[in-house]
Design an enzyme around this catalytic site. Structure first.
Site, mmCIF file in Angstrom:
data_model
loop_
_atom_site.group_PDB
_atom_site.id
_atom_site.type_symbol
_atom_site.label_atom_id
_atom_site.label_comp_id
_atom_site.label_asym_id
_atom_site.label_seq_id
_atom_site.Cartn_x
_atom_site.Cartn_y
_atom_site.Cartn_z
ATOM 1 N N ASP B 173 41.240 74.737 6.913
ATOM 2 C CA ASP B 173 41.491 76.041 6.979
ATOM 3 C C ASP B 173 42.865 76.391 7.503
ATOM 4 O O ASP B 173 43.448 75.509 8.336
ATOM 5 C CB ASP B 173 40.394 76.412 7.763
ATOM 6 C CG ASP B 173 40.723 76.223 9.432
ATOM 7 O OD1 ASP B 173 40.311 74.690 9.659
ATOM 8 O OD2 ASP B 173 41.067 76.805 10.330
ATOM 9 N N GLY B 313 42.793 71.478 12.652
ATOM 10 C CA GLY B 313 42.366 72.065 11.069
ATOM 11 C C GLY B 313 43.384 71.766 10.265
ATOM 12 O O GLY B 313 43.852 70.849 10.165
ATOM 13 N N GLU B 314 43.625 72.712 9.184
ATOM 14 C CA GLU B 314 44.329 72.570 7.941
ATOM 15 C C GLU B 314 43.988 71.246 7.405
ATOM 16 O O GLU B 314 44.673 71.004 6.319
ATOM 17 C CB GLU B 314 45.727 72.013 8.546
ATOM 18 C CG GLU B 314 46.579 72.812 9.556
ATOM 19 C CD GLU B 314 48.081 72.012 9.823
ATOM 20 O OE1 GLU B 314 48.405 71.222 9.272
ATOM 21 O OE2 GLU B 314 48.638 72.814 10.422
ATOM 22 N N ALA B 315 42.729 70.753 7.107
ATOM 23 C CA ALA B 315 42.171 69.603 6.413
ATOM 24 C C ALA B 315 42.732 68.572 7.263
ATOM 25 O O ALA B 315 42.481 67.469 6.360
ATOM 26 C CB ALA B 315 42.399 69.873 5.056
#
Lengths: 348, 348
Positions: B173, B313-315
C-alpha cells in the site's frame, strides 16, 4: 586493533556513515527495522557503505563423520553423511533447492567424511581424517588434527574466494551425530548444562535423548573449561572446527559470514574464542528449534533474522537469509534520499 | 462449496498429498518447519502439488489519498502519496530495491491518488476518485464508490494476470494517513478498541497519536458492527477496498496472495468478510511493529513468516517473503525422496 589472528574489529565509523545515509532515504527513519541494522552491520564489516548489491553468494556445507555415531545418538545411520554429500553435489538436496532461489553457488567441504566423495565440481577435498574418534570414550581429535582442521577451513575460504569474488558466504553442516559434538562444545563455551543444550537433532526419541545427554555430560568431564584447544580436541567435530577456520578466514578478509543453525553456531563460538573480533563479522540467519541454539546465539550476542521452526542444517537456514542480505545492500546502494527523489520529508 | 463470490475453499486433499510427498523427501520429517507448511498451503491453494518453482512474481502497490490527512494524523504531508508513486514508477523506492532481489515485477495501482501519475509502464490507472472524504467528519466513501473500488481491484488482477502468468502476487500500500483508515477498519472487524489498533504509522508523536485515536473512536460510532459495507463506506480507504477486490480476484483464480503489513491486513479482513474462503489463499509475510497488525492476523488466523521490525508498507515485507514462497515450491518440486536419491532413511 588487528589481533594475533590478523582480524580487525568491525569498522564503527563506516557503520555510522551507513546509518546517516539510511536515515536520509525515502522512508520513515527506522521503518525497515532489521534490514536497516543489517545494512549498518554490512558497512561495518566491509569498512564502507556497500556501493552495489551483494549478488555474488557462496554457500559452503562442511561435512564430516563422527565417531560417536556408533553410540546410536542419531536417528539416521552413519552412511547418510556421505549419501547426503552425494545429494549436495548432484544438486538434489534442500540446500541446492534453496540456493537456486538466490543463484548462490553451493560447495561441499569434505573435512573428514569416512567414505569420501570422488573429486568433482563443487567439492573441496580438505579431509583431515575419516571421521573423529568416539568422543564418548576418548578425545575426538588430537591437537595436530584440530590445527589441521582450522587450516583446512582457511584453505576452503581461500579456494572459493580465488575462484570468484564473493560478496557473502553462508555456512552450513552435514555430519550424522554432529549435534552431539556441537552440544558438548556449546555447553563448554557457554557454561550451560547438558540438559539445556542437548536436543533431538534429526528427531531422536526420549531414551536416545537421555543417552545423548549422558554422553555429553561424561565427555565434558574431560574438557578444561576456558581452553578452546581442549574443547575442540575432546568433543570437537572435524566440520565444526573446519568451519571455525573458514569463519576466521572470512573475518580476516572482511567478508560477512551467514551462520546456519546450531552446529554452525558451535563453530562460531570456537572461532570467537580464538578471536574476539569474530562475532562482528557473523550474521545469525535463523533460530533453530534445537534448544542449544538460542544459548549459543546469546553468547555470541547475535540476534537471528528468521525464525521458521527449521532444524535441518545443510545451510538451509543460512541460504534463506541471503535474500535479506541482498535486500539490505540494495536498499543502501539503490534507494534515493528525500532530496534526490524530490519527496517531501516529515512535516511534524 | 464455491461461494457467492465464486471462491472455492482451498483443497484439503491436495494439501494432504503435499504433506505425504514432503515427508518422503531427503530430510528428517518436519525439519524445514514453516517452509513445509507453506508448501502444503500452496498445494491447497492451487489444488495440486506445485510441479515447478514459483518464479513468476507480481507486486502490486495499491495507492490512494485520504481525506483524513487534513486532520494532521500523519508525520508526512499529503503530497507524499503521489511523490512516492512517482518513486515506485521510477524504480527508486524500497519496494523496487527489494523486488529486484527476486526479479519481481512491480505495479502501482492508482485507486485514488489526488495528483494522478501520468500513464506509463507499471501503472494501472483505476482511480475511483481523488482520495476519500475526511472520515473524521463524514463517510469516507459512498456505497457506489465502495463497489467501484472492489471492481477496480478485480480489474487490476485481471490486467496483470493477462499480461503474464504469475505464480504469486504480493500486495502492498501507499497512502498518507491510511493507517488511520486501516485502524478503524481493523477495530470494526475485530471488535478491538481504538487504543489497541491505532499506532504511530510513519512515526507520529504522542499528541498526534491521541488525536488519531480520538478520530478513530469518533468515526467508529457511525459504523454498523458486522456490516462490511458500512465499515468500508464510513472508514474505508480507496486502496484498502481496492486491494480487497484484488485479493478476492486472486482467490477466485486460485493464486496465492502475499499480504504485506497492517494496511493490507485491513484489506484482507474486508475481503474475508465478503468471502469466508479468502484467508486460505492468504499468506502473511511479516509481523509489522504497528500494534493492530497482530490483532488483524489473529482474526484472519494467519501466522506471519517474518518478524523484522518493519513498518514501511509499500509491499516491502510481502516482497521479502517471496523468496520463501519460491523456496517452498523448489523444495517440493526439486528435492528427491530417500528412495529416489538412494539415501538411507531413519534407523530408529
Amino acid at each position: 586493533m588487528i589481533d594475533s589472528q590478523g582480524i580487525a574489529p568491525v569498522d564503527i565509523a563506516a557503520a555510522q556513515r551507513a546509518r546517516l545515509r539510511i536515515d536520509a532515504l525515502t522512508k520513515p527513519p527506522g521503518s525497515l527495522g532489521r534490514i536497516e541494522s543489517l545494512a549498518v552491520q554490512l558497512a561495518a564489516i566491509c569498512g564502507h557503505i556497500p556501493a552495489r548489491p551483494y549478488t555474488s553468494k557462496a554457500v559452503v556445507v562442511g561435512a564430516a563423520d563422527h565417531g560417536v555415531a556408533v553410540e546410536g545418538v542419531s536417528a539416521y545411520p552413519r552412511e547418510v553423511t556421505s549419501q547426503m554429500v552425494e545429494a549436495f553435489l548432484a544438486g538434489h538436496a534442500a540446500v541446492n533447492a534453496f540456493a537456486r532461489v538466490v543463484s548462490a553457488d553451493v560447495y561441499v567441504a569434505d573435512f573428514g567424511v569416512i567414505d569420501p566423495p570422488l573429486p568433482r565440481k563443487g567439492l573441496l577435498g580438505v579431509s583431515v581424517r575419516g571421521g573423529t574418534r568416539n568422543l564418548a570414550r576418548e578425545a575426538a581429535l588430537t591437537s595436530a588434527e584440530v590445527g589441521s582442521a582450522l587450516s583446512a577451513g582457511a584453505r576452503v575460504f581461500q579456494t572459493i574466494i580465488e575462484f570468484k569474488d564473493y560478496d557473502v558466504i553462508a555456512l552450513g553442516d552435514m555430519g550424522i551425530a554432529n549435534s552431539t559434538s556441537a552440544a558438548a562444545m556449546v555447553a563448554a563455551f557457554c557454561g550451560a548444562t547438558p540438559e539445556c543444550v542437548v536436543g533431538r537433532g534429526t528427531g531422536i526419541d526420549d531414551p536416545t535423548l537421555r543417552l545423548k545427554t549422558e554422553i555429553v555430560r561424561q565427555a565434558l568431564q574431560r574438557v578444561e573449561a576456558g581452553d578452546w584447544r581442549s574443547v575442540a580436541r575432546e568433543v570437537g567435530g572435524l566440520e565444526i572446527v573446519g568451519l571455525a577456520g573458514t569463519i576466521l578466514a572470512a573475518a580476516r578478509h572482511h567478508l560477512p559470514v551467514i551462520l546456519d543453525g546450531f552446529i554452525v553456531s558451535a563453530a562460531a563460538l570456537l572461532a570467537s574464542e580464538i578471536s574476539r573480533n569474530v562475532p562482528g563479522y557473523c550474521i545469525a540467519a535463523h533460530l533453530s528449534t534445537e534448544p542449544g541454539h538460542r544459548i549459543a546465539l546469546e553468547s555470541l550476542k547475535l540476534s537471528p533474522l528468521l525464525s521458521l521452526d527449521m532444524r535441518l542444517g545443510e545451510a538451509t537456514g543460512a541460504v534463506l537469509a541471503l535474500p535479506l542480505v541482498e535486500a539490505a545492500t540494495r536498499m543502501i546502494s539503490e534507494m534515493k534520499s528525500f532530496d534526490e527523489a524530490g519527496v517531501s520529508s516529515r512535516s511534524i
